[in-house]
Design a protein around this motif. Structure first.
Motif, mmCIF file in Angstrom:
data_model
loop_
_atom_site.group_PDB
_atom_site.id
_atom_site.type_symbol
_atom_site.label_atom_id
_atom_site.label_comp_id
_atom_site.label_asym_id
_atom_site.label_seq_id
_atom_site.Cartn_x
_atom_site.Cartn_y
_atom_site.Cartn_z
ATOM 1 N N VAL A 1 0.853 -1.195 0.000
ATOM 2 C CA VAL A 1 0.000 0.000 0.000
ATOM 3 C C VAL A 1 0.883 1.238 0.000
ATOM 4 C CG1 VAL A 1 -1.871 1.242 1.155
ATOM 5 C CG2 VAL A 1 -1.756 -1.254 1.329
ATOM 6 N N VAL A 2 0.544 2.206 -0.851
ATOM 7 C CA VAL A 2 1.261 3.475 -0.916
ATOM 8 C C VAL A 2 0.228 4.594 -0.847
ATOM 9 C CG1 VAL A 2 2.784 4.959 -2.283
ATOM 10 C CG2 VAL A 2 3.105 2.475 -2.304
ATOM 11 N N PHE A 3 0.490 5.575 0.007
ATOM 12 C CA PHE A 3 -0.438 6.679 0.206
ATOM 13 C C PHE A 3 0.065 7.944 -0.473
ATOM 14 C CE2 PHE A 3 -0.833 3.839 3.873
ATOM 15 C CZ PHE A 3 -2.186 3.553 3.839
ATOM 16 N N GLN A 4 -0.783 8.967 -0.480
ATOM 17 C CA GLN A 4 -0.400 10.257 -1.061
ATOM 18 C C GLN A 4 0.817 10.833 -0.344
ATOM 19 O OE1 GLN A 4 -3.610 13.090 -1.423
ATOM 20 N NE2 GLN A 4 -2.221 14.827 -1.574
ATOM 21 N N GLU A 5 0.814 10.755 0.984
ATOM 22 C CA GLU A 5 1.975 11.166 1.771
ATOM 23 C C GLU A 5 2.849 9.934 1.996
ATOM 24 O OE1 GLU A 5 2.788 14.211 2.481
ATOM 25 O OE2 GLU A 5 0.948 14.950 1.539
ATOM 26 N N PRO A 6 4.148 10.008 1.734
ATOM 27 C CA PRO A 6 4.999 8.813 1.805
ATOM 28 C C PRO A 6 5.105 8.168 3.188
ATOM 29 C CG PRO A 6 6.051 10.526 0.500
ATOM 30 C CD PRO A 6 4.848 11.154 1.129
ATOM 31 N N ALA B 1 20.227 -6.290 0.224
ATOM 32 C CA ALA B 1 20.332 -6.544 -1.210
ATOM 33 C C ALA B 1 19.021 -6.227 -1.926
ATOM 34 C CB ALA B 1 20.731 -7.996 -1.452
ATOM 35 N N ARG B 2 17.907 -6.660 -1.355
ATOM 36 C CA ARG B 2 16.615 -6.418 -1.997
ATOM 37 C C ARG B 2 16.257 -4.937 -1.976
ATOM 38 N NH1 ARG B 2 12.617 -11.110 0.241
ATOM 39 N NH2 ARG B 2 11.055 -9.750 -0.746
ATOM 40 N N ALA B 3 16.558 -4.257 -0.877
ATOM 41 C CA ALA B 3 16.293 -2.815 -0.800
ATOM 42 C C ALA B 3 17.099 -2.073 -1.857
ATOM 43 C CB ALA B 3 16.610 -2.289 0.585
ATOM 44 N N CYS B 4 18.354 -2.434 -1.996
ATOM 45 C CA CYS B 4 19.223 -1.795 -2.983
ATOM 46 C C CYS B 4 18.692 -2.024 -4.402
ATOM 47 C CB CYS B 4 20.641 -2.327 -2.842
ATOM 48 S SG CYS B 4 21.823 -1.557 -3.959
ATOM 49 N N ALA C 1 7.074 -0.602 -0.789
ATOM 50 C CA ALA C 1 5.952 -1.500 -1.057
ATOM 51 C C ALA C 1 6.360 -2.624 -2.002
ATOM 52 C CB ALA C 1 4.783 -0.707 -1.636
ATOM 53 N N LEU C 2 7.099 -2.296 -3.052
ATOM 54 C CA LEU C 2 7.419 -3.278 -4.084
ATOM 55 C C LEU C 2 8.486 -4.273 -3.648
ATOM 56 C CD1 LEU C 2 7.304 -0.862 -7.128
ATOM 57 C CD2 LEU C 2 5.740 -2.760 -6.697
ATOM 58 N N VAL C 3 9.337 -3.897 -2.701
ATOM 59 C CA VAL C 3 10.372 -4.818 -2.230
ATOM 60 C C VAL C 3 9.756 -6.065 -1.590
ATOM 61 C CG1 VAL C 3 10.666 -3.925 0.129
ATOM 62 C CG2 VAL C 3 12.647 -4.859 -1.091
ATOM 63 N N LEU C 4 8.523 -5.956 -1.155
ATOM 64 C CA LEU C 4 7.825 -7.093 -0.538
ATOM 65 C C LEU C 4 7.282 -8.068 -1.590
ATOM 66 C CD1 LEU C 4 5.834 -5.103 2.169
ATOM 67 C CD2 LEU C 4 7.975 -6.366 2.467
ATOM 68 N N GLU C 5 7.437 -7.710 -2.868
ATOM 69 C CA GLU C 5 6.940 -8.531 -3.978
ATOM 70 C C GLU C 5 5.459 -8.870 -3.795
ATOM 71 O OE1 GLU C 5 9.614 -11.833 -4.137
ATOM 72 O OE2 GLU C 5 11.294 -10.619 -4.835
#
Length: 247
Positions: free
Chosen positions: A77-82, A109-112, A144-148
């Motif tokens: 989940v991503v909101f208007q405010e980070p 590694a995944r964060a990078c 959000a995307l790092v969690l796949e």
């Protein structure tokens, strides 16, 4: 898929969706005027708000609230405010992995990897409070995307960004969602974002879906006065720089 979704507040119905089906792998938009119910619907779909409804995933019923936590682990989940922590960019992106018990080396590694994919790898050691608005939103998307996730929900993620910052981010995000086979739902007040990003769009008015179709179909044949007003605000921009499928 959800059914019989009904939200009331103060004795007043604010959202009523008898049925809504979102296809696997599509980017689905929710748009409508202020107070139309799009953010409430997004929070219900992402199980951030407990509301009366029937909920299905892959055609199978989901028992709520018993299965909500298990299902939320498949969502981003991503909101208007980070909503970033007062920590480094890398620590922010790795937060969800740490909470899931992923080891330090794999977290790093995944964060990078995801920071690089979103074009902010060079900022990984910077403190979050020192980021620009566009940089902060890219970090929030990486988190959000790092969690796949299988399902990605975005609540007006570009609303606070200027046009110069917004459009490259939309382009990058569309490629990442498509490449990852993610099913995404985003709420917006800007129909141009719908044209640039979505496969289908549901237009809400007064808590009800008044039109659901492809962005091109809604653009060329708005079904109600409210839809015409939403589309009309975009026509001047589209005339100057039409998205490929409307050119």
């Amino acid at each position: 898929e959800v059914g019989d979704l009904h939200v009331t507040r103060g004795g007043r119905s604010i959202l009523q969706v008898p049925s809504l089906q979102i296809r696997g792998g599509e980017i689905f938009a929710l748009i409508g005027p202020n107070g139309a119910g799009k953010s409430t619907l997004l929070r219900a779909l992402s199980l951030l708000e407990a509301v009366p409804m029937r909920y299905f995933l892959d055609g199978r019923p989901v028992r709520l609230p018993e299965s909500a936590l298990r299902l939320r682990r498949q969502m981003g989940v991503v909101f208007q405010e980070p909503l970033l922590m007062n920590a480094s960019v890398a620590a922010n992106v790795a937060l969800g992995l740490r909470l899931r018990g992923v080891g330090r080396a794999e977290r790093a590694a995944r964060a990078c990897t995801w920071l690089e994919r979103l074009g902010v790898g060079h900022l990984r050691e910077r403190r979050a409070h020192a980021l620009s608005g566009g940089e902060a939103q890219r970090v929030a998307l990486a988190r959000a995307l790092v969690l796949e996730p299988r399902l990605l929900f975005l609540d007006e993620p570009f609303a606070s960004l200027d046009v110069v910052t917004r459009h490259p981010l939309i382009e990058d995000l569309r490629g990442l969602i498509r490449g990852g086979g993610i099913t995404a739902v985003f709420a917006t007040h800007d129909f141009l974002e719908v044209l640039l990003l979505a496969d289908r769009v549901a237009v809400l008015d007064a808590g009800r879906i008044v039109q659901l179709d492809s962005p091109g179909s809604v653009y060329h044949a708005p079904a109600t006065k409210t839809v015409r007003q939403i589309v009309g605000a975009t026509r001047a921009l589209v005339a100057v720089l039409p998205p490929p499928h409307l050119a």
